[in-house]
Design a protein around this motif. Sequence first.
Motif, PDB file in Angstrom:
ATOM      1  N   TYR A  28       0.795  -1.227   0.000  1.00 13.60           N
ATOM      2  CA  TYR A  28       0.000   0.000   0.000  1.00 13.60           C
ATOM      3  C   TYR A  28       0.832   1.284   0.000  1.00 13.60           C
ATOM      4  O   TYR A  28       0.314   2.347  -0.320  1.00 13.60           O
ATOM      5  N   GLY A  29       2.085   1.195   0.379  1.00 11.02           N
ATOM      6  CA  GLY A  29       2.887   2.389   0.566  1.00 11.02           C
ATOM      7  C   GLY A  29       3.472   2.938  -0.720  1.00 11.02           C
ATOM      8  O   GLY A  29       3.764   2.205  -1.662  1.00 11.02           O
ATOM      9  N   VAL A  30       3.632   4.256  -0.734  1.00  6.35           N
ATOM     10  CA  VAL A  30       4.243   4.958  -1.863  1.00  6.35           C
ATOM     11  C   VAL A  30       5.393   5.785  -1.302  1.00  6.35           C
ATOM     12  O   VAL A  30       5.181   6.668  -0.461  1.00  6.35           O
ATOM     13  N   GLU A  31       6.587   5.498  -1.733  1.00  4.18           N
ATOM     14  CA  GLU A  31       7.739   6.249  -1.260  1.00  4.18           C
ATOM     15  C   GLU A  31       7.760   7.647  -1.883  1.00  4.18           C
ATOM     16  O   GLU A  31       7.400   7.826  -3.045  1.00  4.18           O
ATOM     17  N   PHE A  32       8.193   8.616  -1.102  1.00  2.00           N
ATOM     18  CA  PHE A  32       8.362   9.965  -1.644  1.00  2.00           C
ATOM     19  C   PHE A  32       9.745  10.078  -2.271  1.00  2.00           C
ATOM     20  O   PHE A  32      10.761   9.802  -1.631  1.00  2.00           O
ATOM     21  N   ASN A  33       9.765  10.466  -3.553  1.00  2.95           N
ATOM     22  CA  ASN A  33      11.052  10.632  -4.220  1.00  2.95           C
ATOM     23  C   ASN A  33      11.147  11.950  -4.981  1.00  2.95           C
ATOM     24  O   ASN A  33      12.099  12.164  -5.729  1.00  2.95           O
ATOM     25  N   GLY A  34      10.142  12.820  -4.788  1.00  7.65           N
ATOM     26  CA  GLY A  34      10.200  14.128  -5.426  1.00  7.65           C
ATOM     27  C   GLY A  34       9.851  14.123  -6.892  1.00  7.65           C
ATOM     28  O   GLY A  34       9.992  15.158  -7.569  1.00  7.65           O
ATOM     29  N   GLN A  35       9.365  12.988  -7.419  1.00  3.73           N
ATOM     30  CA  GLN A  35       9.012  12.890  -8.829  1.00  3.73           C
ATOM     31  C   GLN A  35       7.501  12.708  -8.980  1.00  3.73           C
ATOM     32  O   GLN A  35       6.868  12.061  -8.151  1.00  3.73           O
ATOM     33  N   PRO A  36       6.906  13.265 -10.058  1.00  4.17           N
ATOM     34  CA  PRO A  36       5.464  13.102 -10.265  1.00  4.17           C
ATOM     35  C   PRO A  36       5.081  11.636 -10.395  1.00  4.17           C
ATOM     36  O   PRO A  36       5.781  10.850 -11.043  1.00  4.17           O
ATOM     37  N   LEU A  37       3.978  11.277  -9.778  1.00  3.27           N
ATOM     38  CA  LEU A  37       3.489   9.904  -9.832  1.00  3.27           C
ATOM     39  C   LEU A  37       2.691   9.660 -11.109  1.00  3.27           C
ATOM     40  O   LEU A  37       1.960  10.544 -11.575  1.00  3.27           O
ATOM     41  N   ASP A  38       2.810   8.477 -11.642  1.00  2.00           N
ATOM     42  CA  ASP A  38       1.910   8.005 -12.688  1.00  2.00           C
ATOM     43  C   ASP A  38       0.785   7.269 -11.963  1.00  2.00           C
ATOM     44  O   ASP A  38       0.924   6.095 -11.599  1.00  2.00           O
ATOM     45  N   LEU A  39      -0.322   7.969 -11.719  1.00  2.00           N
ATOM     46  CA  LEU A  39      -1.386   7.404 -10.895  1.00  2.00           C
ATOM     47  C   LEU A  39      -2.090   6.239 -11.582  1.00  2.00           C
ATOM     48  O   LEU A  39      -2.542   5.302 -10.908  1.00  2.00           O
ATOM     49  N   ASP A  40      -2.201   6.260 -12.900  1.00  2.00           N
ATOM     50  CA  ASP A  40      -2.790   5.124 -13.602  1.00  2.00           C
ATOM     51  C   ASP A  40      -1.952   3.863 -13.375  1.00  2.00           C
ATOM     52  O   ASP A  40      -2.490   2.773 -13.141  1.00  2.00           O
ATOM     53  N   GLN A  41      -0.652   4.023 -13.425  1.00  2.00           N
ATOM     54  CA  GLN A  41       0.237   2.876 -13.192  1.00  2.00           C
ATOM     55  C   GLN A  41       0.187   2.454 -11.730  1.00  2.00           C
ATOM     56  O   GLN A  41       0.166   1.252 -11.419  1.00  2.00           O
ATOM     57  N   LEU A  42       0.139   3.423 -10.827  1.00  2.00           N
ATOM     58  CA  LEU A  42       0.137   3.122  -9.399  1.00  2.00           C
ATOM     59  C   LEU A  42      -1.062   2.266  -9.001  1.00  2.00           C
ATOM     60  O   LEU A  42      -0.934   1.308  -8.232  1.00  2.00           O
ATOM     61  N   PHE A  43      -2.236   2.598  -9.539  1.00  2.00           N
ATOM     62  CA  PHE A  43      -3.456   1.880  -9.183  1.00  2.00           C
ATOM     63  C   PHE A  43      -3.831   0.804 -10.198  1.00  2.00           C
ATOM     64  O   PHE A  43      -4.762   0.032  -9.971  1.00  2.00           O
ATOM     65  N   GLY A  44      -3.150   0.786 -11.316  1.00  2.00           N
ATOM     66  CA  GLY A  44      -3.447  -0.221 -12.329  1.00  2.00           C
ATOM     67  C   GLY A  44      -4.746   0.023 -13.067  1.00  2.00           C
ATOM     68  O   GLY A  44      -5.329  -0.918 -13.634  1.00  2.00           O
ATOM     69  N   ARG A  45      -5.194   1.265 -13.085  1.00  2.00           N
ATOM     70  CA  ARG A  45      -6.428   1.600 -13.791  1.00  2.00           C
ATOM     71  C   ARG A  45      -6.538   3.115 -13.886  1.00  2.00           C
ATOM     72  O   ARG A  45      -5.765   3.859 -13.256  1.00  2.00           O
ATOM     73  N   ARG A  46      -7.505   3.580 -14.645  1.00  2.00           N
ATOM     74  CA  ARG A  46      -7.818   5.012 -14.700  1.00  2.00           C
ATOM     75  C   ARG A  46      -9.159   5.220 -14.008  1.00  2.00           C
ATOM     76  O   ARG A  46     -10.164   4.618 -14.397  1.00  2.00           O
ATOM     77  N   ALA A  47      -9.176   6.055 -12.966  1.00  2.00           N
ATOM     78  CA  ALA A  47     -10.387   6.268 -12.172  1.00  2.00           C
ATOM     79  C   ALA A  47     -10.302   7.639 -11.515  1.00  2.00           C
ATOM     80  O   ALA A  47      -9.213   8.220 -11.421  1.00  2.00           O
ATOM     81  N   PRO A  48     -11.428   8.173 -11.043  1.00  2.00           N
ATOM     82  CA  PRO A  48     -11.371   9.409 -10.257  1.00  2.00           C
ATOM     83  C   PRO A  48     -10.555   9.180  -8.987  1.00  2.00           C
ATOM     84  O   PRO A  48     -10.553   8.068  -8.427  1.00  2.00           O
ATOM     85  N   ARG A  49      -9.894  10.223  -8.522  1.00  2.00           N
ATOM     86  CA  ARG A  49      -9.016  10.086  -7.358  1.00  2.00           C
ATOM     87  C   ARG A  49      -9.344  11.095  -6.263  1.00  2.00           C
ATOM     88  O   ARG A  49      -9.728  12.233  -6.540  1.00  2.00           O
ATOM     89  N   MET A  50      -9.169  10.644  -5.013  1.00  2.00           N
ATOM     90  CA  MET A  50      -9.334  11.520  -3.866  1.00  2.00           C
ATOM     91  C   MET A  50      -8.089  11.452  -2.986  1.00  2.00           C
ATOM     92  O   MET A  50      -7.327  10.480  -3.041  1.00  2.00           O
ATOM     93  N   LEU A  51      -7.906  12.496  -2.202  1.00  2.00           N
ATOM     94  CA  LEU A  51      -6.763  12.595  -1.304  1.00  2.00           C
ATOM     95  C   LEU A  51      -7.244  13.018   0.071  1.00  2.00           C
ATOM     96  O   LEU A  51      -8.057  13.942   0.185  1.00  2.00           O
ATOM     97  N   GLU A  52      -6.770  12.335   1.115  1.00  2.00           N
ATOM     98  CA  GLU A  52      -6.981  12.829   2.473  1.00  2.00           C
ATOM     99  C   GLU A  52      -5.637  13.199   3.064  1.00  2.00           C
ATOM    100  O   GLU A  52      -4.704  12.397   3.083  1.00  2.00           O
ATOM    101  N   ILE A  53      -5.558  14.426   3.562  1.00  2.00           N
ATOM    102  CA  ILE A  53      -4.328  14.953   4.142  1.00  2.00           C
ATOM    103  C   ILE A  53      -4.430  14.894   5.658  1.00  2.00           C
ATOM    104  O   ILE A  53      -5.381  15.400   6.248  1.00  2.00           O
TER     105      ILE A  53
END
Length: 240
Positions: free
Chosen positions: A41-66
Amino acid sequence: MTEDDARSSAPSRRTIRSFVIRGGRATAAQQRALDDLWPRYGVEFNGQPLDLDQLFGRRAPRMLEIGFGAGEALLAFAEKHPELDCIGVEVHKPGVGHLLLGAYTAGLQNLRVICHDAVEVLQQQLPPGSLQLIHIFFPDPWHKKRHHKRRLIQPEFVELLAQSLAVGGTLRLATDWEHYAMHMREVIDASPSFANEAPDTGFVARNEERPVTRFERRGHRLGHGVWDLSYRRIAATPSA
C-alpha cells in the motif's frame, strides 16, 4: 548551469511546518503492518510526479486525504467507494500502521499511502488536476496565537490544493476549533480558485460520508463544536 542558476531553480526550503513528529511508538501490530504491508500500500516519496494510472493499475477518479490520523475516515470512504482511487498522506507512522492494518483486513485495492509532508507531496508528487476530491479533517489548530503561522491552511497551501484539484472538484474540511474554522473560511474564500458551497453561512452540515471518529466523539464530550466547510474548485478568473 552555474551554481547561482542551480540555487534559483531548486525548490524553496520550508522553514515553518504545520506538524511535529510525535514521540508515540507504534504498537507491535502497527509495526508489523508497516514492515509487511508497506510494499503493498505504501508509496515512497522521491520528489518525482506519480503516474497514478500505473500506481493503481487503472484510470479512475481520485481523492486525497491529508493528515488522516488513525485513518478511520479514509478507510470508511475507500470501502464505500471502490470506484474511486484513494490516497492518504500522514507523517505519523503509528497512524499509518493502523490504516494499513484496516486496509488489509478490508481487502482494499483502491488505497495507497504516503508517509511524508503533504506540502512536498502536493508540490512534487501529485500531477496538476489529478484529483477530484480532497479531505482535510481536524488539522492541528495551533491554537496559541504565536503558533498560528504553523496552521496548515494558509494562502500558499490553498493554491497548492487548487493546483492538484481538477476544476469542478471538491475540497472538504472540518475542525473543532472555531477560531481555526473562521481562519479557514477567510483564507479559502479569498482564493480565486475556490467557491464556497455555503456562501450565506460559510459552513455546511456534516457530510454523511465523514464518520464520527474517536477524536470527534472526544470533542463532543468536552463540549466542542464542529465546523464543516466545502468548496468547489473553479477556474480562476484572469486578472484584468
